[in-house]
Scaffold this motif. Structure first.
Motif, short mmCIF file in Angstrom:
data_model
loop_
_atom_site.label_atom_id
_atom_site.label_comp_id
_atom_site.label_asym_id
_atom_site.label_seq_id
_atom_site.Cartn_x
_atom_site.Cartn_y
_atom_site.Cartn_z
N GLN A 139 36.14 39.05 34.63
CA GLN A 139 36.56 39.27 33.24
C GLN A 139 36.70 37.94 32.50
OE1 GLN A 139 40.03 41.86 33.85
NE2 GLN A 139 38.89 43.51 32.84
N GLN A 140 37.27 36.94 33.16
CA GLN A 140 37.42 35.62 32.54
C GLN A 140 36.07 35.01 32.21
OE1 GLN A 140 39.78 33.49 35.41
NE2 GLN A 140 41.69 34.48 34.76
N GLN A 141 35.08 35.29 33.07
CA GLN A 141 33.72 34.78 32.85
C GLN A 141 32.96 35.60 31.81
OE1 GLN A 141 32.00 34.92 36.80
NE2 GLN A 141 33.03 33.05 37.46
N GLY A 142 33.55 36.70 31.38
CA GLY A 142 32.90 37.57 30.40
C GLY A 142 31.87 38.51 31.01
N ALA A 143 31.86 38.63 32.33
CA ALA A 143 30.88 39.48 33.02
C ALA A 143 31.33 40.94 33.08
CB ALA A 143 30.61 38.96 34.43
N ILE A 144 32.64 41.18 32.95
CA ILE A 144 33.20 42.53 32.93
C ILE A 144 34.00 42.68 31.66
CG2 ILE A 144 34.86 44.11 34.01
CD1 ILE A 144 34.10 43.06 36.72
N ASP A 145 33.91 43.84 31.06
CA ASP A 145 34.61 44.15 29.82
C ASP A 145 36.11 43.90 29.98
OD1 ASP A 145 35.74 45.30 27.54
OD2 ASP A 145 34.36 46.99 27.54
N ARG A 146 36.67 43.04 29.15
CA ARG A 146 38.10 42.69 29.22
C ARG A 146 39.01 43.78 28.68
NH1 ARG A 146 38.84 36.32 28.07
NH2 ARG A 146 37.05 35.63 29.27
N LYS A 147 38.45 44.73 27.96
CA LYS A 147 39.27 45.82 27.42
C LYS A 147 39.75 46.76 28.52
CE LYS A 147 36.05 46.14 24.09
NZ LYS A 147 35.09 46.93 23.39
N LEU A 148 39.08 46.73 29.66
CA LEU A 148 39.45 47.59 30.78
C LEU A 148 40.46 46.86 31.66
CD1 LEU A 148 35.86 48.77 31.78
CD2 LEU A 148 37.52 50.00 30.38
N SER A 149 41.54 47.54 32.00
CA SER A 149 42.53 46.91 32.88
C SER A 149 41.99 46.89 34.31
CB SER A 149 43.86 47.66 32.83
OG SER A 149 43.76 48.90 33.50
N ILE A 150 42.49 45.95 35.08
CA ILE A 150 42.05 45.84 36.48
C ILE A 150 42.42 47.09 37.27
CG2 ILE A 150 42.28 44.49 38.60
CD1 ILE A 150 42.50 41.99 36.79
N PRO A 151 43.65 47.64 37.11
CA PRO A 151 43.94 48.89 37.83
C PRO A 151 42.98 50.03 37.45
CG PRO A 151 45.97 47.86 37.14
CD PRO A 151 44.86 47.10 36.48
N TRP A 152 42.58 50.07 36.18
CA TRP A 152 41.63 51.10 35.75
C TRP A 152 40.29 50.90 36.48
CZ3 TRP A 152 41.45 55.67 33.63
CH2 TRP A 152 40.23 56.16 33.20
N ILE A 153 39.84 49.67 36.55
CA ILE A 153 38.57 49.37 37.22
C ILE A 153 38.68 49.70 38.71
CG2 ILE A 153 36.94 47.52 37.83
CD1 ILE A 153 37.70 46.22 35.09
N TYR A 154 39.83 49.41 39.31
CA TYR A 154 40.06 49.72 40.72
C TYR A 154 39.95 51.23 40.96
CZ TYR A 154 42.40 49.90 45.26
OH TYR A 154 42.70 50.12 46.58
N ASN A 155 40.52 52.00 40.06
CA ASN A 155 40.43 53.46 40.19
C ASN A 155 39.00 53.96 39.97
OD1 ASN A 155 43.08 54.50 40.90
ND2 ASN A 155 43.73 53.53 39.01
N LEU A 156 38.27 53.34 39.05
CA LEU A 156 36.86 53.68 38.87
C LEU A 156 36.06 53.41 40.15
CD1 LEU A 156 35.99 52.31 35.31
CD2 LEU A 156 35.86 54.69 36.06
N PHE A 157 36.34 52.26 40.75
CA PHE A 157 35.69 51.86 42.00
C PHE A 157 35.89 52.93 43.07
CE2 PHE A 157 35.71 49.59 46.08
CZ PHE A 157 34.68 48.67 45.97
#
Length: 184
Positions: A130-148
């Motif tokens: 996210q810091q590198q801009g490779a993943i959308d920063r609007k998504l929270s990390i816990p949300w991405i973890y649950n998507l995973f």
């Protein structure tokens, strides 16, 4: 060749993944053995469940740690961790369900702590991406973890149902996950 105990653990994980309250009788049916066979290896259902938990934690931790250390590039690491989770699909899903019920403050043994370390490494990778801009920063990390985890569950269900060709599951699920988080 796998021993009886290992086969029973695998069958129990499958049964418990379908229904967390599966009985010894239901687990025996999945394993294709009698209830007595299970009781020869495990004193009771709780002992069997605990043995499943420890075995699956070892398997998942090993695969996810290997994937994490497979590259120095965060995008490659996260992709390899995704494939590792798919590889150990049912086990990953089982472990994830166990930890949804448990509080991390209750973790006690080394395999559980290692699971927490794997998760912490995964969170750091996503944060870095996210810091590198490779993943959308609007998504929270816990949300991405649950998507995973949800994408792994979907892949398992598709494989078990036979809805998608086995060879396509890996490609379809990664493409879907990657697109859902804006990973480029």
């Amino acid at each position: 060749m796998k021993g009886t105990k290992e086969k029973l653990i695998e069958a129990a994980v499958v049964a418990l993944n379908r229904d967390e309250s599966a009985t010894i009788e239901q687990i025996a049916n999945v394993a294709g053995v009698t209830r007595r066979t299970i009781h020869r290896c495990f004193n009771d259902r709780n002992t069997l469940v605990e043995e499943c938990k420890q075995t699956m934690l070892r398997v998942c931790n090993l695969k996810m740690t290997e994937a994490y250390h497979s590259s120095e590039q965060p995008a490659v690491q996260i992709e390899n961790m995704f494939y590792a989770a798919l590889e150990v699909g049912v086990q990953y899903s089982f472990v994830k369900k166990l930890f949804k019920r448990n509080q991390y403050t209750d973790l006690g043994n080394n395999h559980e702590v290692a699971y927490d370390d794997v998760k912490a490494n995964w969170f750091r990778l996503v944060e870095l991406l996210q810091q590198q801009g490779a993943i959308d920063r609007k998504l929270s990390i816990p949300w991405i973890y649950n998507l995973f985890g949800g994408m792994v569950d979907i892949a398992i269900e598709a494989q078990q149902a036979g809805d998608v060709a086995r060879n396509d599951i890996k490609k379809f699920s990664w493409t879907s996950f990657k697109g859902s988080i804006g990973l480029h």
